[in-house]
Each structure stands twice: as structure tokens, then as C-alpha cells.
Write a protein that holds these residues in place. Structure first.
Motif, PDB file in Angstrom:
ATOM      1  N   THR A 100       0.825  -1.208   0.000  1.00  0.00           N
ATOM      2  CA  THR A 100       0.000   0.000   0.000  1.00  0.00           C
ATOM      3  C   THR A 100       0.860   1.259   0.000  1.00  0.00           C
ATOM      4  OG1 THR A 100      -1.755  -1.157   1.204  1.00  0.00           O
ATOM      5  CG2 THR A 100      -1.807   1.246   1.242  1.00  0.00           C
ATOM      6  N   ALA A 101       1.864   1.280   0.862  1.00  0.00           N
ATOM      7  CA  ALA A 101       2.759   2.440   0.923  1.00  0.00           C
ATOM      8  C   ALA A 101       3.516   2.622  -0.390  1.00  0.00           C
ATOM      9  CB  ALA A 101       3.742   2.275   2.083  1.00  0.00           C
ATOM     10  N   ALA A 102       3.937   1.515  -1.008  1.00  0.00           N
ATOM     11  CA  ALA A 102       4.691   1.584  -2.263  1.00  0.00           C
ATOM     12  C   ALA A 102       3.844   2.162  -3.394  1.00  0.00           C
ATOM     13  CB  ALA A 102       5.206   0.200  -2.636  1.00  0.00           C
ATOM     14  N   ILE A 103       2.597   1.708  -3.499  1.00  0.00           N
ATOM     15  CA  ILE A 103       1.712   2.195  -4.561  1.00  0.00           C
ATOM     16  C   ILE A 103       1.432   3.680  -4.391  1.00  0.00           C
ATOM     17  CG2 ILE A 103      -0.637   2.036  -5.483  1.00  0.00           C
ATOM     18  CD1 ILE A 103      -0.526  -0.960  -4.953  1.00  0.00           C
ATOM     19  N   ALA A 104       1.220   4.111  -3.139  1.00  0.00           N
ATOM     20  CA  ALA A 104       0.973   5.533  -2.885  1.00  0.00           C
ATOM     21  C   ALA A 104       2.178   6.370  -3.297  1.00  0.00           C
ATOM     22  CB  ALA A 104       0.653   5.742  -1.403  1.00  0.00           C
ATOM     23  N   LEU A 105       3.365   5.933  -2.927  1.00  0.00           N
ATOM     24  CA  LEU A 105       4.576   6.662  -3.280  1.00  0.00           C
ATOM     25  C   LEU A 105       4.770   6.736  -4.789  1.00  0.00           C
ATOM     26  CD1 LEU A 105       7.068   5.236  -0.633  1.00  0.00           C
ATOM     27  CD2 LEU A 105       6.379   7.618  -0.814  1.00  0.00           C
ATOM     28  N   LEU A 106       4.641   5.612  -5.462  1.00  0.00           N
ATOM     29  CA  LEU A 106       4.896   5.564  -6.899  1.00  0.00           C
ATOM     30  C   LEU A 106       3.883   6.408  -7.675  1.00  0.00           C
ATOM     31  CD1 LEU A 106       6.549   4.402  -9.220  1.00  0.00           C
ATOM     32  CD2 LEU A 106       5.030   2.420  -9.226  1.00  0.00           C
ATOM     33  N   THR A 107       2.610   6.280  -7.337  1.00  0.00           N
ATOM     34  CA  THR A 107       1.567   7.007  -8.069  1.00  0.00           C
ATOM     35  C   THR A 107       1.726   8.510  -7.928  1.00  0.00           C
ATOM     36  OG1 THR A 107       0.026   5.164  -7.720  1.00  0.00           O
ATOM     37  CG2 THR A 107      -0.917   7.287  -8.346  1.00  0.00           C
ATOM     38  N   VAL A 108       1.847   8.964  -6.682  1.00  0.00           N
ATOM     39  CA  VAL A 108       1.961  10.405  -6.452  1.00  0.00           C
ATOM     40  C   VAL A 108       3.288  10.929  -7.001  1.00  0.00           C
ATOM     41  CG1 VAL A 108       2.016  12.212  -4.694  1.00  0.00           C
ATOM     42  CG2 VAL A 108       0.465  10.282  -4.437  1.00  0.00           C
ATOM     43  N   GLY A 109       4.355  10.146  -6.874  1.00  0.00           N
ATOM     44  CA  GLY A 109       5.646  10.569  -7.401  1.00  0.00           C
ATOM     45  C   GLY A 109       5.609  10.787  -8.903  1.00  0.00           C
ATOM     46  N   LEU A 110       4.945   9.893  -9.633  1.00  0.00           N
ATOM     47  CA  LEU A 110       4.826  10.048 -11.080  1.00  0.00           C
ATOM     48  C   LEU A 110       4.029  11.291 -11.446  1.00  0.00           C
ATOM     49  CD1 LEU A 110       4.220   6.330 -12.144  1.00  0.00           C
ATOM     50  CD2 LEU A 110       6.246   7.721 -12.651  1.00  0.00           C
ATOM     51  N   LEU A 111       2.934  11.534 -10.728  1.00  0.00           N
ATOM     52  CA  LEU A 111       2.126  12.729 -11.002  1.00  0.00           C
ATOM     53  C   LEU A 111       2.929  14.002 -10.743  1.00  0.00           C
ATOM     54  CD1 LEU A 111      -1.278  11.609  -9.421  1.00  0.00           C
ATOM     55  CD2 LEU A 111      -0.744  11.831 -11.852  1.00  0.00           C
ATOM     56  N   LEU A 112       3.675  14.011  -9.664  1.00  0.00           N
ATOM     57  CA  LEU A 112       4.484  15.194  -9.349  1.00  0.00           C
ATOM     58  C   LEU A 112       5.605  15.387 -10.365  1.00  0.00           C
ATOM     59  CD1 LEU A 112       4.782  14.835  -5.460  1.00  0.00           C
ATOM     60  CD2 LEU A 112       3.444  16.533  -6.714  1.00  0.00           C
ATOM     61  N   ALA A 113       6.205  14.299 -10.832  1.00  0.00           N
ATOM     62  CA  ALA A 113       7.275  14.401 -11.826  1.00  0.00           C
ATOM     63  C   ALA A 113       6.763  15.017 -13.117  1.00  0.00           C
ATOM     64  CB  ALA A 113       7.873  13.016 -12.091  1.00  0.00           C
ATOM     65  N   VAL A 114       5.572  14.587 -13.549  1.00  0.00           N
ATOM     66  CA  VAL A 114       4.979  15.154 -14.769  1.00  0.00           C
ATOM     67  C   VAL A 114       4.693  16.642 -14.569  1.00  0.00           C
ATOM     68  CG1 VAL A 114       2.949  15.108 -16.263  1.00  0.00           C
ATOM     69  CG2 VAL A 114       4.020  12.965 -15.546  1.00  0.00           C
ATOM     70  N   GLU A 115       4.113  16.981 -13.418  1.00  0.00           N
ATOM     71  CA  GLU A 115       3.782  18.387 -13.151  1.00  0.00           C
ATOM     72  C   GLU A 115       5.037  19.254 -13.102  1.00  0.00           C
ATOM     73  OE1 GLU A 115       1.454  21.108  -9.790  1.00  0.00           O
ATOM     74  OE2 GLU A 115       1.432  18.922  -9.660  1.00  0.00           O
ATOM     75  N   SER A 116       6.105  18.757 -12.485  1.00  0.00           N
ATOM     76  CA  SER A 116       7.354  19.513 -12.393  1.00  0.00           C
ATOM     77  C   SER A 116       7.995  19.678 -13.765  1.00  0.00           C
ATOM     78  CB  SER A 116       8.325  18.810 -11.439  1.00  0.00           C
ATOM     79  OG  SER A 116       7.764  18.662 -10.156  1.00  0.00           O
ATOM     80  N   ALA A 117       7.960  18.601 -14.562  1.00  0.00           N
ATOM     81  CA  ALA A 117       8.519  18.679 -15.904  1.00  0.00           C
ATOM     82  C   ALA A 117       7.756  19.678 -16.759  1.00  0.00           C
ATOM     83  CB  ALA A 117       8.502  17.294 -16.557  1.00  0.00           C
TER      84      ALA A 117
END
Length: 328
Positions: A100-117
Motif C-alpha cells: 500500500t505504501a509503495a503504490i501511494a509513493l509511486l503514483t503520487v511521485g509520477l504525477l508530481l514528476a509530470v507536473e514539475s517537468a
């Protein structure tokens, strides 16, 4: 070798006193972590302004609440005794928490990476104004820097304190939490660099720092997703940090081979969460059929190896199963 009980249990496995004390300390540290990270979330939210790096750091601090919650819930569930529907107990709650913790980290991290890019591609220039506090007017960036210093020191200390406890308890959720917190100072340093970059007129510093932070979240999420899924798929038991196969997986067959009536053995050792489930298929010496007492003694010998070796099955066979590769 006998072990004194502690009165603390994971399902039907009683913890030795050192592990019981480690569990008590770990639960206390995770409660402290939750309270501390809530103050971090509030401080960063109050000072974030329009900085993308600060907003990303705020999201990461919010995500930092997930592993402690997952640990506390998993430990509570893991204490339940086995039932008819769950004959192996509820030790797998740790693996579910890890996933559960891994999925939360990966999903939000990808969204933030796209937004930052996208912020870099749009060449966004985040403004940082001034604030008036206690009769003084100063650049708001200094408040941001102070907030990140506050959020960077605590997790580093807490992470260092949790690492030895994760090893004692063989708890991968606790280890993942400690490992991420131990490296949290890099997030704080990156955010500070981004804020100071804005002050120096480097418009790209803010989105660049946000992108680096989000990629760090993605890395943590991907690493933990890999280890949590392989564990739930009954991978060979590994150490608490998933660095290598657990030494007990080899010791099981080594110990069995020393018994006078055993010719050879092949064992499956899987990680149930905190304890191991061991299935040992034993080929007796030619002409010797083991008695019930010998089989029970063999199981007891394996349980005495370590507190984690708890659920043990010893099966005498004519030929060792070819489906179980010999790891030796």
C-alpha cells in the motif's frame, strides 16, 4: 536452546523479550513520527507560497504519514490469532501495508514528476514576495528555508533510530519508513536550493528541484513496490532490507543434514511477515524410517534456530521434490 517468553505475540508466535522491547520502541517511534510529520505538513503548507519545490516537499511530507500508519495497522492485525478462514494467521498484513505504501509513493511521485517537468517546459517564474512578522519585513524565502530545515532534521534522526529496530523485528515496512526518512534531508536540501535559486533569479531552480524530489519519490515507490510484490508472491525469504536471501534459508537444510537419520533434505522458506513458514522435505537414510518422535524433534530443532522460524512442517519422502531447486 530455550527462549524465555515475553507475553507479546504475533499471531501464535511469542516474541522473545528483546524483540518485544523493540516492538514497543518501534510503535512509540512511529507515533512520534506521525505527530512530528503532521507539524511538518502544517509548517510547509503555511510557508509554501507559489514555489513548486515547496509544494512537492509538502506532498512528500504528507506521504510520509503512510508508512507509519501502515506499520501500526499491520502490527495490530498481525497480533490476531489464526482462524478457520486464516489458518496461517494475519502476518501477511505487513506485506499488504508495504504494498500500500509503495503504490501511494509511486503514483503520487509520477504525477508530481509530470507536473514539475511541465513547469520547466512552460518556463514558469514563481514569485516569492515579502512578509511582515513581529514588526519586521523580510523575504518570504527565508521562512521557506527555515521550514525545510525543520522538516529535514527530525526525519533523519527518527530514521536512524528505527533502522536497528527494523532488523530486530524483521519488519520491512518499518525498514522502508526508516530508509526513506533517513534520506529525507536530501529533499530538504533540494528544496532549499530551489528556493534560494529563485532568490538569485534562476527561474528554473524551483521546478528543477521539484522534479528531483518527485523522482526521488518515484524511486522509493518503485523499489518498495518491487520488494513488496515479490514477497507476496512467496519469494525465497530475504533479509529485512531485501539485500540478500536470509541466512536462515540455508541453515534449515544444514541443521537437518546433521540428524543421524537424514540423508538429504530440500526446504521451502517463505516470509509470512515477521515469521517464516518452513516446509522441509526429508529423505531418510536407506533402511531407516523416522519415528513420530524423530519428526517432532526435527521440527523443534528448526524452531530453535531463531524466533522467526515458527511455522514448521517436516515431511519424510522417498525422493526429494524436483520442483524445489537446491539453493546450496
Amino acid at each position: 536452546m530455550s527462549r524465555a517468553g515475553s507475553g507479546h505475540w504475533f499471531g501464535h508466535a511469542e516474541l522473545p523479550p528483546p524483540q518485544a522491547e523493540a516492538l514497543h520502541r518501534a510503535r512509540r517511534l512511529e507515533v512520534v513520527t506521525l505527530l512530528y510529520m503532521l507539524t511538518c505538513v502544517a509548517v510547509v503548507f503555511a510557508t509554501a507560497g507559489s514555489s513548486q519545490a515547496m509544494k512537492t516537499a509538502w506532498v512528500e511530507d504528507s506521504l510520509a504519514l503512510v508508512p507509519p500508519l501502515a506499520f501500526l495497522i499491520a502490527v495490530r492485525l498481525g497480533r490476531r490469532r489464526p482462524t478457520a478462514d486464516h489458518p496461517y494467521g494475519f502476518h501477511r498484513a505487513t506485506g499488504v501495508g508495504h504494498l500500500t505504501a509503495a503504490i501511494a509513493l509511486l503514483t503520487v511521485g509520477l504525477l508530481l514528476a509530470v507536473e514539475s517537468a511541465m513547469g520547466l517546459l512552460r518556463a514558469e517564474h514563481p514569485p516569492i514576495g515579502t512578509v511582515r512578522l513581529l514588526g519586521h519585513t523580510f523575504w518570504a524565502g527565508w521562512l521557506m528555508v527555515a521550514a525545510m530545515v525543520y522538516t529535514g532534521i527530525g526525519p533523519f534522526i527518527l530514521g536512524r533510530m528505527k533502522l536497528p529496530l527494523a532488523e530486530q523485528l524483521h519488519d520491512k515496512v518499518l525498514y522502508a519508513d526508516a530508509d526513506m526518512q533517513k534520506a529525507d534531508w536530501m529533499t530538504a536540501a533540494g528544496t532549499i536550493a530551489g528556493v534560494l535559486g529563485i532568490g538569485l533569479g534562476l527561474w528554473w531552480a524551483d521546478s528543477g528541484a521539484a522534479l528531483l524530489i518527485s523522482l526521488s519519490i518515484v524511486r522509493d515507490g518503485w523499489t518498495n513496490l518491487h520488494y513488496s510484490t515479490t514477497a507476496l508472491m512467496d519469494e525465497r525469504a530475504r533479509t529485512y532490507d531485501d539485500a540478500r536471501p536470509h541466512p536462515l534459508t540455508d541453515r534449515v537444510d544444514e541443521v537437518l543434514s546433521r540428524l543421524s537419520w537424514v540423508d538429504d533434505s530440500r526446504s521451502r522458506v517463505r516470509d509470512q511477515g515477521h515469521v517464516f513458514h518452513v516446509e522441509s522435505f526429508v529423505r531418510p537414510v536407506s533402511g531407516r524410517t523416522p519415528t513420530l518422535e524423530q519428526l517432532e524433534a526435527a521440527a523443534d530443532v528448526l524452531r530453535e534456530l531463531d524466533w522467526k522460524v515458527h511455522d514448521v512442517v517436516v515431511v519424510p519422502v522417498r525422493d526429494l521434490p524436483e520442483t524445489i531447486p537446491d539453493p546450496r
